[in-house]
Motif scaffolding. Structure first.
Motif, PDB file in Angstrom:
ATOM      1  N   ALA A  94      30.748  48.356  36.235  1.00  8.25           N
ATOM      2  CA  ALA A  94      31.774  48.842  36.685  1.00  8.25           C
ATOM      3  C   ALA A  94      32.308  49.724  36.995  1.00  8.25           C
ATOM      4  CB  ALA A  94      33.404  48.056  36.292  1.00  8.25           C
ATOM      5  N   MET A 150      45.419  40.455  49.365  1.00  7.48           N
ATOM      6  CA  MET A 150      45.751  39.872  48.394  1.00  7.48           C
ATOM      7  C   MET A 150      47.314  40.968  48.055  1.00  7.48           C
ATOM      8  SD  MET A 150      44.419  38.527  45.362  1.00  7.48           S
ATOM      9  CE  MET A 150      44.627  38.448  43.867  1.00  7.48           C
ATOM     10  N   ARG A 184      44.088  34.282  45.382  1.00  5.79           N
ATOM     11  CA  ARG A 184      43.741  34.213  43.642  1.00  5.79           C
ATOM     12  C   ARG A 184      42.675  33.272  43.769  1.00  5.79           C
ATOM     13  NH1 ARG A 184      46.426  38.123  41.088  1.00  5.79           N
ATOM     14  NH2 ARG A 184      43.801  37.501  40.034  1.00  5.79           N
ATOM     15  N   LEU A 212      39.441  35.411  45.170  1.00  9.21           N
ATOM     16  CA  LEU A 212      39.041  36.606  44.191  1.00  9.21           C
ATOM     17  C   LEU A 212      38.270  36.038  42.360  1.00  9.21           C
ATOM     18  CD1 LEU A 212      39.559  39.411  43.360  1.00  9.21           C
ATOM     19  CD2 LEU A 212      41.305  38.470  41.635  1.00  9.21           C
ATOM     20  N   GLN A 213      39.145  34.252  42.597  1.00  2.00           N
ATOM     21  CA  GLN A 213      38.315  34.046  41.393  1.00  2.00           C
ATOM     22  C   GLN A 213      36.915  33.272  41.084  1.00  2.00           C
ATOM     23  OE1 GLN A 213      41.583  31.986  39.815  1.00  2.00           O
ATOM     24  NE2 GLN A 213      42.512  33.988  38.310  1.00  2.00           N
ATOM     25  N   LEU A 249      34.431  36.309  41.885  1.00  6.20           N
ATOM     26  CA  LEU A 249      34.453  36.714  40.676  1.00  6.20           C
ATOM     27  C   LEU A 249      32.644  35.916  39.860  1.00  6.20           C
ATOM     28  CD1 LEU A 249      37.353  38.538  38.795  1.00  6.20           C
ATOM     29  CD2 LEU A 249      35.470  39.463  40.151  1.00  6.20           C
ATOM     30  N   LYS A 256      29.444  37.364  39.119  1.00  2.00           N
ATOM     31  CA  LYS A 256      28.269  36.809  37.679  1.00  2.00           C
ATOM     32  C   LYS A 256      27.292  35.762  37.506  1.00  2.00           C
ATOM     33  CE  LYS A 256      30.442  35.371  33.477  1.00  2.00           C
ATOM     34  NZ  LYS A 256      31.229  34.067  32.680  1.00  2.00           N
ATOM     35  N   ILE A 261      30.842  45.864  44.241  1.00  2.00           N
ATOM     36  CA  ILE A 261      32.518  46.180  43.669  1.00  2.00           C
ATOM     37  C   ILE A 261      33.590  45.075  44.049  1.00  2.00           C
ATOM     38  CG2 ILE A 261      34.769  47.882  44.193  1.00  2.00           C
ATOM     39  CD1 ILE A 261      31.981  50.224  44.639  1.00  2.00           C
ATOM     40  N   VAL A 262      34.641  44.747  43.251  1.00  4.37           N
ATOM     41  CA  VAL A 262      35.321  43.321  43.604  1.00  4.37           C
ATOM     42  C   VAL A 262      36.540  44.061  43.380  1.00  4.37           C
ATOM     43  CG1 VAL A 262      35.693  41.029  43.417  1.00  4.37           C
ATOM     44  CG2 VAL A 262      33.982  41.740  42.919  1.00  4.37           C
ATOM     45  N   SER A 263      37.712  44.091  44.896  1.00  3.76           N
ATOM     46  CA  SER A 263      38.766  45.151  44.611  1.00  3.76           C
ATOM     47  C   SER A 263      39.619  44.095  45.589  1.00  3.76           C
ATOM     48  CB  SER A 263      38.977  46.398  45.010  1.00  3.76           C
ATOM     49  OG  SER A 263      38.641  46.725  46.399  1.00  3.76           O
ATOM     50  N   GLN A 264      40.741  44.538  45.596  1.00  5.77           N
ATOM     51  CA  GLN A 264      42.218  43.920  46.103  1.00  5.77           C
ATOM     52  C   GLN A 264      42.560  44.804  47.306  1.00  5.77           C
ATOM     53  OE1 GLN A 264      44.939  41.913  42.978  1.00  5.77           O
ATOM     54  NE2 GLN A 264      43.038  41.617  41.788  1.00  5.77           N
ATOM     55  N   THR A 265      42.753  44.735  48.094  1.00  5.29           N
ATOM     56  CA  THR A 265      44.375  44.808  48.489  1.00  5.29           C
ATOM     57  C   THR A 265      45.248  44.914  49.447  1.00  5.29           C
ATOM     58  OG1 THR A 265      44.012  46.745  51.217  1.00  5.29           O
ATOM     59  CG2 THR A 265      42.967  44.251  51.165  1.00  5.29           C
ATOM     60  N   GLY A 266      46.016  45.156  50.040  1.00  2.00           N
ATOM     61  CA  GLY A 266      47.437  44.200  50.558  1.00  2.00           C
ATOM     62  C   GLY A 266      47.522  43.975  51.565  1.00  2.00           C
TER      63      GLY A 266
END
Lengths: 600, 124
Positions: free
Chosen positions: B20, B33, B43, B46-47, B50, B54, B61-66
């Protein structure tokens, strides 16, 4: 081992610099906020060592993006969690702004301060958790040790270090490989290895940062060195004023021993090595190797004549090898990447990188690691972001109390051991103080000499008496009582002290005076002949402040702060400062709302 | 540890956790998000992402945005391979996640039936 894979890592610097500016509470607050939002299984919070940019601390870095937040306070944590970690939006206001362009820079690697650096010794500082041996191993730690122990003979290790051209980073620049070879050649039933972490130069803190930020690298470098010279026991001599460094070392030693990287039969090679920490009481002279060894033996920390050198008769009379912290920090890289990769960096005679502690009148203060041969101009303007308030550079002091001042016209000097010595300065441990015209060179020389004078152990006469006399002369000059012939006397004394002192404390103590005399003689002469301090620093020679009658608005603020009641005048009418009474403290000028007060 | 081999094995098992901290040249998965996304179930998505990352041991890269304005198509999930267009998938359900990851992220084939937008490389 932790099996959770986190989507993001938040790194909080917990070096001494950031902790003193409030990093301690950030972690608590961040952990609480993450839990409140149920993010604790997605986001990992990691303590790291120093990033070198202490001025901007506390520093928080968010990965995978590598966003660099500076001067983060407890109140900012909510925004980082809410905006960045939850919504993925960078918190603009916490980003670093380049001093020259005012531009906000989100990414760590794009900041000018870091761009021109070449990080070998500091590679992991600020990137891994120094209290986790797992993180050190994950980034390739202890593989150089494994390689040395299982694939190389001690002679091959020495040859590699020699070919790399590594030289002592404590300041003198003695070839490290050669030092190891000398100790290896001695026949003895017992040999010792010592790491000199008695960092004492005012303003220098690279050794502390290395020990705090990446203690395993120092341990790895030491075990490799011990294998090369055939030592089975070692000491890290670190001053007691470095509690965090000592704590992290203790944690690291325990972890390394647990994994079998210290102790008996390391990695199944049959090689044994144990490592102890010795806390020093903080005497500057104990950085001198023979005084340091006396201190470990429980004696008073005083140097003794050499020879015999430590490689022949060192700690408890046994062959001993002493290297500086930063020297050891370069060893794992040399072994894992090879001598050729290392010697490709630097100049003909000085290979690799050097860490400097950049301080003084400069925009970006902090720790920087740069390739040898870089110019002062690059360090000061490209990395350091130039001088504060756009002022002009006057001089750079390198090497701390043993070093000297380099004038601004030598700005394009490529920095290595030889070039610095040639201009009368010195690499030293790597302190670098930047000065502008508001600095008085006589005062600077006096400051450094007063430091070495009070740290002189008193064993030899030239250092004990000579530095005392030199300091008396400087005190007199700064008080406006300099006499003709003082400068010649300073030079003569300085030369004698350098040539006849027992150790390098005395041998280098006159350097700050001699180098300023060489480059800034006119400033000394102004003090003596004209009784004037050109930079307006020296007490007793400061000129009184005056009020510009056409600007003064008569607000009376100045009269209220003047400690000697030198200012008079009616409300709303121009005021006046009595030059006979004024002590030139400058309090009035600071308070004046219309900048009507200046030094006459 | 008794050998260099053991050290190397330990290193391999530890390395994943450090992935990471390096973003250069990696694929990105971005999940919307904002309030709208979270209300639509982002959510969970996202889980699921992930979890998938895994189990497959992926280096992404796991990321979030508005909120980006397409609220009615939430949950939105973007995939961007290095140097390729940024593809936005809409109305993503938990079951779609593994298909998107296997098809697009691993094999490089865009899952056309779920695409709602695409941004050319370099565009934001």
């Amino acid at each position: 081992m932790d099996t959770i894979i986190y989507r993001s890592h938040v790194l909080i610097c917990t070096g001494t610099g950031c902790v003193s500016s409030g990093a301690g509470k950030l972690k608590e607050k961040l952990t609480a906020e993450l839990e409140e939002r149920g993010l604790q299984k997605e986001i990992k919070v990691v303590d790291t060592g120093c990033h070198g940019f202490c001025e901007k601390g506390p520093i928080v870095i968010v990965y995978p993006e590598g966003v660099f937040y500076c001067q983060v306070t407890e109140d900012d944590i909510n925004d980082i969690v809410e905006e960045h970690l939850l919504k993925g939006r960078i918190v603009e206001r916490l980003l670093y702004k380049e001093p020259l362009t005012e531009e906000s820079i989100p990414s760590y690697n794009d900041i000018d301060f870091y761009k021109k650096q070449k990080r070998i010794a500091l590679a992991n500082c600020g990137r891994i958790n120094p209290e986790s041996i797992n993180e050190y191993i994950a980034v390739g730690g202890y593989e150089a040790l494994g390689k040395a122990l299982t694939e190389m003979t001690p002679d091959e290790v020495i040859a590699e270090v020699k070919n790399a051209g590594l030289r002592g980073r404590g300041g003198a620049g003695f070839p490290t490989g050669l030092k190891w070879e000398l100790t290896r050649r001695e026949e003895s039933d017992k040999k010792y290895l010592i790491c000199n972490a008695d960092e004492g130069d005012p303003g220098a803190f690279m050794d502390r940062s290395l020990l705090e930020g990446d203690p395993h690298k120092i341990i790895e470098g030491m075990v490799i060195a011990a294998y090369a010279i055939g030592a089975d026991e070692g000491y890290i001599y670190v001053r007691a004023e470095y509690p965090l460094a000592i704590h992290r070392l203790e944690v690291a030693l325990e972890q390394a021993a647990e994994l079998g990287l210290l102790g008996e039969n390391i990695l199944g090679s049959g090689f044994n090595f144990t490592l102890n920490i010795k806390k020093g009481a903080g005497a500057f002279v104990c950085g001198e190797e023979t005084a340091l060894m006396a201190s470990i033996e429980g004696k008073r920390g005083m140097p003794r004549p050499k020879p015999p050198f430590p490689s022949v008769s060192g700690l408890w009379g046994k062959p001993t090898n002493i290297n500086n912290v930063e020297t050891f920090a370069n060893v794992p890289y040399i072994i894992s990447q090879g001598a050729a990769a290392y010697s490709a960096i630097g100049t003909e005679k000085s290979k690799g990188t050097k860490v400097f502690a950049l301080t003084g009148k400069i925009n970006n203060t902090g720790l920087v690691e740069v390739p040898m041969g870089i110019t002062l101009r690059e360090i000061i303007y490209d990395i350091g972001g130039g001088l504060r308030d756009g002022k002009d550079l006057k001089a750079v002091q390198t090497g701390g109390p043993s070093g000297g001042c380099i004038p601004a016209d030598l700005l394009d000097l490529p920095i290595d051991y030889e070039s610095l010595t040639e201009v009368g300065a010195m690499m030293g441990s790597g302190g670098m103080v930047v000065m502008d015209d508001s600095t008085c060179m006589v005062d600077v020389a006096r400051f450094f000499l007063s430091f070495t004078q009070s740290e002189s152990c008193g064993k030899c006469t030239p250092c004990r008496e000579g530095t005392k006399r030199m300091l008396e002369i400087l005190d007199r000059i700064c008080a406006g009582e300099g006499r003709e012939g003082d400068l010649e006397l300073l030079e003569e004394l300085g030369q004698h002290i350098k040539e006849t002192s027992l150790c390098q404390l005395g041998g280098s103590a006159p350097n700050p005076v001699l180098s300023t005399l060489k480059y800034f003689r006119a400033e000394y002469e102004a003090h003596i002949m004209d009784k004037r301090c050109p930079a307006n620093v020296c007490e007793g020679m400061k000129s009184a402040y005056v009020i510009d009658q056409s600007v003064c608005i008569g607000c009376t603020l100045c009269t209220r702060v003047c400690p000697v009641d030198a200012i008079s005048g009616e409300r709303k009418k121009p005021h006046y400062i009595d030059p006979e009474v004024c002590i030139a403290c400058g309090a009035c000028a600071e308070k004046c709302p219309v900048a009507a007060i200046s030094q006459g | 540890m008794k050998s260099l081999e053991e050290l190397k094995q330990l290193r391999e098992s530890l390395q994943k956790d450090m992935l990471a901290r390096n973003s250069a040249g990696k694929a990105r998965i971005v999940i919307g998000m904002g309030t709208c996304g979270i209300a639509a179930g982002a959510r969970e998505i996202l889980q699921a992402v992930l979890q998938e990352v895994k189990t497959r041991g992926l280096d992404v890269i796991v990321s979030q945005t508005g909120c980006i304005g397409m609220c009615e198509k939430e949950p939105l999930l973007d995939v961007q391979l290095p140097g390729k267009d940024r593809i936005t998938y809409g109305n993503v359900k938990k079951e779609d996640v593994s298909r998107i990851i296997v098809e697009h992220l691993i094999n490089g084939n865009i899952v056309e039936d779920l695409v709602v937008a695409r941004l050319e490389e370099g565009g934001e």
